[in-house]
Design a protein around this motif. Structure first.
Motif, PDB file in Angstrom:
ATOM      1  N   ASN A  12     -22.346  34.398   4.147  1.00  0.00           N
ATOM      2  CA  ASN A  12     -22.737  35.797   3.971  1.00  0.00           C
ATOM      3  C   ASN A  12     -22.064  36.424   2.749  1.00  0.00           C
ATOM      4  O   ASN A  12     -22.641  37.274   2.081  1.00  0.00           O
ATOM      5  N   VAL A  13     -20.864  36.005   2.436  1.00  0.00           N
ATOM      6  CA  VAL A  13     -20.168  36.529   1.257  1.00  0.00           C
ATOM      7  C   VAL A  13     -20.719  35.860  -0.008  1.00  0.00           C
ATOM      8  O   VAL A  13     -20.784  36.486  -1.071  1.00  0.00           O
ATOM      9  N   GLU A  61     -26.322  20.120   0.255  1.00  0.00           N
ATOM     10  CA  GLU A  61     -27.188  19.250   1.073  1.00  0.00           C
ATOM     11  C   GLU A  61     -27.056  19.584   2.559  1.00  0.00           C
ATOM     12  O   GLU A  61     -28.033  19.557   3.294  1.00  0.00           O
ATOM     13  N   ASN A  62     -25.838  19.904   2.987  1.00  0.00           N
ATOM     14  CA  ASN A  62     -25.562  20.228   4.392  1.00  0.00           C
ATOM     15  C   ASN A  62     -25.755  21.712   4.702  1.00  0.00           C
ATOM     16  O   ASN A  62     -25.374  22.172   5.777  1.00  0.00           O
ATOM     17  N   GLN A  63     -26.281  22.465   3.742  1.00  0.00           N
ATOM     18  CA  GLN A  63     -26.515  23.905   3.880  1.00  0.00           C
ATOM     19  C   GLN A  63     -25.237  24.678   4.197  1.00  0.00           C
ATOM     20  O   GLN A  63     -25.254  25.663   4.936  1.00  0.00           O
ATOM     21  N   GLU A  64     -24.139  24.238   3.609  1.00  0.00           N
ATOM     22  CA  GLU A  64     -22.844  24.912   3.770  1.00  0.00           C
ATOM     23  C   GLU A  64     -22.478  25.726   2.530  1.00  0.00           C
ATOM     24  O   GLU A  64     -21.510  26.492   2.557  1.00  0.00           O
ATOM     25  N   PHE A  65     -23.215  25.508   1.438  1.00  0.00           N
ATOM     26  CA  PHE A  65     -22.983  26.260   0.202  1.00  0.00           C
ATOM     27  C   PHE A  65     -24.336  26.520  -0.434  1.00  0.00           C
ATOM     28  O   PHE A  65     -25.210  25.656  -0.445  1.00  0.00           O
ATOM     29  N   ARG A  66     -24.514  27.709  -0.968  1.00  0.00           N
ATOM     30  CA  ARG A  66     -25.803  28.106  -1.547  1.00  0.00           C
ATOM     31  C   ARG A  66     -26.011  27.445  -2.903  1.00  0.00           C
ATOM     32  O   ARG A  66     -25.173  27.571  -3.796  1.00  0.00           O
TER      33      ARG A  66
END
Length: 187
Positions: free
Chosen positions: A66-67, A108-113
């Motif tokens: 979110n940040v 790839e793991n949708q942990e970082f945009r």
């Protein structure tokens, strides 16, 4: 130090050490009454405090999603909105970011945009681990020993050649921090 921003503030933020519940208000600031426990007069964020200078986001891989969205918006238009406000403020600050994490794997793991990654990645400087650059061991050790002389009030700290040879054979899994701590322990 060679930047036109050299006389501006340099603010370091450890994204991994700042609690997830506070990082947004730390970066973007907040207005009075924005949340329980907030200062009654509000507070400027670190982005605002960095006006004219540089904000170093260390361990950006630990920044909550979110940040990341809000940071991306700031990078796009140079404006921030404090928590609890609708007013946008223009802020002129350069962003530097660092991480030890594999951001491409995190994407790839949708942990970082991905969009934030590509927006930040204007210039990438990869610093290989110490084990891949043993030619730096001796100058780094000499630098740390000079610091230790000053900090510990000792003089002429040095390493015998046979000690340096053994140190070159070690893999240094803790990287430069491990080297520094080993020298401090020895001193």
């Amino acid at each position: 130090r060679a930047s036109p921003r050299k006389d501006g503030p340099f603010i370091r933020v450890d994204c991994g050490a700042t609690p997830e519940t506070l990082i947004e208000s730390e970066l973007f600031g907040y207005e009075k009454g924005a949340f329980t426990g907030a200062r009654t007069e509000g507070k400027p964020g670190l982005l605002e405090l960095g006006e004219g200078g540089t904000l170093f986001l260390d361990e950006i891989g630990d920044l909550p999603l979110n940040v990341q969205v809000k940071l991306l918006r700031f990078l796009e238009d140079g404006q921030i909105t404090r928590l609890g406000s609708t007013e946008q403020r223009k802020v002129d600050v350069r962003i530097l970011a660092a991480t030890h994490r594999d951001l491409e794997a995190m994407i790839e793991n949708q942990e970082f945009r991905a969009d934030l990654y590509y927006r930040l990645r204007v210039l990438e400087i990869r610093i290989p681990p110490l084990r891949e650059r043993m030619q730096d061991l001796e100058p780094l050790a000499a630098h740390f020993l000079r610091e230790l002389e000053s900090n510990l009030g000792q003089k002429d700290l040095s390493l015998p050649d046979e000690t340096l040879a053994k140190m070159r054979q070690y893999d240094w899994p803790g990287n430069v921090r491990e080297l520094k701590n080993a020298l401090e322990r020895a001193a």
